[in-house]
Design an enzyme around this catalytic site. Structure first.
Site, PDB file in Angstrom:
ATOM      1  N   GLU A  58      16.486 -30.311   6.763  1.00  0.00           N
ATOM      2  CA  GLU A  58      17.106 -28.906   6.659  1.00  0.00           C
ATOM      3  C   GLU A  58      18.519 -28.813   7.033  1.00  0.00           C
ATOM      4  OE1 GLU A  58      15.057 -25.875   9.159  1.00  0.00           O
ATOM      5  OE2 GLU A  58      13.073 -26.706   8.657  1.00  0.00           O
TER       6      GLU A  58
ATOM      7  N   GLU B  55       9.940 -29.022  13.783  1.00  0.00           N
ATOM      8  CA  GLU B  55      10.599 -28.626  14.648  1.00  0.00           C
ATOM      9  C   GLU B  55       9.721 -28.333  15.881  1.00  0.00           C
ATOM     10  OE1 GLU B  55      13.492 -25.475  13.925  1.00  0.00           O
ATOM     11  OE2 GLU B  55      14.586 -26.766  12.879  1.00  0.00           O
TER      12      GLU B  55
END
Ligand code: AHR
Length: 516
Positions: free
Chosen positions: A320, A197
């Site tokens: 994820e 991220e």
């Protein structure tokens, strides 16, 4: 009203006020003459982060713990995961990865430094679970390893040295250090990611900046010839296709895969996500509406990737995904501990169906997370352990791992609530390597059974066995006291007539049919 899903889509408490008693109708046609892509077993991967009680307590209890363990890793959790089969395991984060310095987690445990886990609750991590412990755990459960490197607070040299420490098969100083720490042979490193991220907790970067950083870091992932990990670029936040566009354009040639993260939040709000149990029917509906967005997200990222990589060399990894609720009352906000109900099992099933349809590009996914965090397989409380509803959904889909996707055409009534609606019945099918066909049917309507007309054109349907997953209420959970409230049960499959079979899928249920 009946809606038709496009042909190549082919593919409380919560005793909600009772509604229509009569069953809804659907037809599912399995297009056995149009085999699709192989469903990579990696699609059933998992994720374990240093977060809350995920690694510490959930996996690692230490050698001196009264909880039965092998070299510090709890036996009950290993047994449950071995039984399930975990194709691939991602570690150590998540956001934690960009603050993790691998040298903290090697050597004698009583000499390892303690660090603050600034992202997750500000708790102290004593680094008892490091590279050796992770690799040991992965070997115990038979998982391939996916190690996520640190870009946010690390350096190219630190990352390169970690890779060398894990994989060097010679006498380099780092290989000798690994041996001195108890591991002679290098570990097989299957996947390695450059940051996590990076648009957010991994450094708040712009895609152009990260694309250059990725190219630099990836250059120094150097390993022996027979131990080349797939190099993974940190990918987009949900529907942000600009991120994928820039990364593919500027760095596509240097990567084997790019990730995407997408979570299901019932209310769509980070500050007020909705509860894991005792939710209103509107949140049962919104949970599935939001889960179904995964299909569009993968389609849109896939279209961009197709422009830069028409051969589909670069994989799209959903590393994820899962439900994200408000934490259980009274628990640490930073630990992301949530209950796991029948709703979660059906969310997993819907995601699996979508991943199968995208199997040509989507070759790994990692549910967040494995134990005690978000949509977990397993919950623990001290020495107690329970398998969640999601665990059972994963178990029911085991026959799909490595099978060849077979498109299905679904025509189904909708499940409606006020102004909202979703298709009630969802399906997927695949043929395994032994030639047996497997079909999963999900009925999202919480009130009405679905009368499903199953067709296998040109084939005589015979010898199907079924397993059903449902429960008394939409928020039924397994607890330490009642661990079997949500668990699969045998389903009696009615007799087929030629290439047709009519069956009743109960309300709020997942049914998996397999040819014997
Ligand atoms: O899975 C929990 C967190 O969600 C991860 O650490 C992060 O990557 C994401 O935002």
């Amino acid at each position: 009203m009946t809606i038709r899903l496009s042909a190549l889509l082919l593919s409380s408490v919560v005793s909600f006020s009772a509604a229509q008693a009569e069953s809804l109708r659907a037809s599912v046609t399995v297009q056995t003459d149009r085999p699709g892509s192989v469903i990579d077993p990696g699609i059933y991967g998992q994720f374990a982060e240093h977060l809350g009680r995920g690694v510490y307590e959930g996996v690692w209890v230490g050698e001196s713990s009264p909880i039965p363990n092998t070299r510090g890793i709890r036996n009950d959790v290993v047994a449950a995961l071995k039984e399930l089969g975990v194709p691939v395991l991602r570690w150590p984060g998540g956001c934690f990865a960009d603050e993790y310095h691998w040298r903290d987690g090697i050597g004698p445990r009583n000499q390892r430094p303690t660090r603050i886990n600034t992202t997750w609750g500000g708790v102290v991590d004593d680094n008892a679970f490091g590279t050796h412990e992770f690799m040991d755990f992965a070997e115990m459960i038979g998982a391939e390893v996916y190690v996520n490197g640190n870009v946010g607070t690390g350096s190219v040299q630190e990352m390169a040295e970690w890779v060398e420490y894990m994989t060097a098969d010679n006498n380099s100083t780092l290989a000798q250090l690994r041996r001195a720490n108890g591991r002679d042979k290098p570990w097989r490193l299957h996947y390695f990611a450059v940051g996590n991220e990076t648009w957010g907790c991994g450094g708040n970067m712009r895609p152009e900046f990260y694309a250059d950083l990725y190219r630099q870091y990836a250059t120094f992932i150097k390993t022996p010839r027979d131990n080349k990990p797939q190099r993974i670029a940190s990918g987009a936040n949900g529907s942000n296709t600009e991120w994928t566009e820039v990364l593919m354009r500027e760095a596509g040639k240097h990567m084997d895969a790019i990730s995407v993260h997408y979570y299901t939040l019932p209310r769509g709000e980070w500050k007020d996500k909705g509860a894991a149990t005792r939710f209103p029917e509107s949140e049962w509906m919104s949970t599935f509406k939001r889960t179904l967005r995964m299909d569009e997200i993968l389609t849109n990222h896939g279209k961009i990737m197709d422009r830069y990589d028409p051969q589909r060399r670069v994989a799209l990894l959903v590393d994820e995904w899962g439900t994200w609720y408000d934490v259980e009352p009274g628990t640490n906000e930073g630990f992301l501990y949530q209950q796991n109900s029948l709703r979660d099992a059906l969310v997993a099933a819907i995601n699996f169906n979508i991943f199968h349809r995208h199997a040509a590009r989507v070759r790994m996914t990692n549910i967040a997370q494995m134990v005690n965090v978000l949509q977990a397989m397993i919950l623990t409380d001290g020495p107690k352990m329970v398998k969640t509803a999601t665990y059972h959904a994963f178990a029911l889909y085991k026959p799909f791992r490595g099978a060849t996707h077979v498109p299905v055409e679904v025509s189904t009534a909708e499940y409606k609530l006020d102004a909202e609606s979703v298709p009630a019945v969802h399906a997927t099918a695949a043929r395994d390597q032994a030639g047996a066909l497997h079909i999963a049917l999900t009925n999202l309507d919480p009130h009405r059974a679905a009368t499903v007309e199953l067709r296998l054109p040109g084939q005589t349907i015979k010898a199907l066995q079924g397993q059903i997953l449902t429960a008394a209420s939409t928020d039924a959970i397994n607890t330490f006291e009642a661990p079997d409230a949500v668990r699969p049960a045998p389903f009696k499959v009615p007799r087929a007539r030629g290439d047709r079979l009519q069956l009743e899928v109960p309300a709020k249920a997942l049914l998996v049919l397999s040819q014997r």
